[in-house]
Design a protein around this motif. Structure first.
Motif, PDB file in Angstrom:
ATOM      1  N   PHE A  43      20.837  25.518 -99.896  1.00  0.00           N
ATOM      2  CA  PHE A  43      19.419  25.787 -99.659  1.00  0.00           C
ATOM      3  C   PHE A  43      18.624  25.245-100.838  1.00  0.00           C
ATOM      4  O   PHE A  43      19.007  25.448-101.988  1.00  0.00           O
ATOM      5  N   SER A  44      17.534  24.569-100.559  1.00  0.00           N
ATOM      6  CA  SER A  44      16.613  24.179-101.628  1.00  0.00           C
ATOM      7  C   SER A  44      15.735  25.378-101.944  1.00  0.00           C
ATOM      8  O   SER A  44      15.067  25.929-101.061  1.00  0.00           O
ATOM      9  N   TYR A  63      24.341  28.639-100.500  1.00  0.00           N
ATOM     10  CA  TYR A  63      24.827  27.685 -99.506  1.00  0.00           C
ATOM     11  C   TYR A  63      24.955  28.365 -98.147  1.00  0.00           C
ATOM     12  O   TYR A  63      25.212  29.581 -98.066  1.00  0.00           O
ATOM     13  N   GLU A 101      23.045  29.117-106.985  1.00  0.00           N
ATOM     14  CA  GLU A 101      22.822  28.251-105.837  1.00  0.00           C
ATOM     15  C   GLU A 101      23.244  29.032-104.611  1.00  0.00           C
ATOM     16  O   GLU A 101      24.156  29.855-104.672  1.00  0.00           O
ATOM     17  N   ALA A 145      13.345  25.215-104.161  1.00  0.00           N
ATOM     18  CA  ALA A 145      12.045  24.681-104.586  1.00  0.00           C
ATOM     19  C   ALA A 145      11.633  25.193-105.966  1.00  0.00           C
ATOM     20  O   ALA A 145      10.472  25.531-106.190  1.00  0.00           O
ATOM     21  N   LYS A 200      26.144  23.558 -96.980  1.00  0.00           N
ATOM     22  CA  LYS A 200      24.880  22.889 -97.316  1.00  0.00           C
ATOM     23  C   LYS A 200      24.043  23.828 -98.176  1.00  0.00           C
ATOM     24  O   LYS A 200      23.859  25.002 -97.835  1.00  0.00           O
TER      25      LYS A 200
END
Ligand code: FES
Length: 76
Positions: A33-34, A26, A24, A36, A31
């Motif tokens: 990041f997506s 951040y 992941e 996708a 926050k």
């Protein structure tokens, strides 16, 4: 969580390729990041991407040069 280690490859004259395992990313405020559904991404090393922190290929236009060889860090 996957037991497969995340592999980060320092690309000569280009990005950091992150792939394998589960990861992941951040921002500084925590926050996420997506991605996708992506299981691999390239992180900019040259500082010229318009899609920071991801590589958008701009390293080629700015003629970014950085070739690295693996080495052992000293003990902490
Ligand atoms: S490393 Fe690809 S745009 Fe910076």
């Amino acid at each position: 969580m996957s037991d497969t280690p995340v592999k980060i490859t320092v690309k000569n004259n280009g990005s950091l390729r992150v792939e394998g395992g589960t990861f992941e990313i951040y921002d500084a405020e925590g926050k996420m990041f997506s991605l996708a559904g992506r299981t691999a991404v390239s992180i900019c090393r040259c500082g010229h991407s318009q899609k920071q922190p991801f590589c958008d290929g701009s390293h080629a236009a700015c003629d970014f040069k950085s070739e690295v060889k693996a080495f052992d860090l000293p003990p902490k």
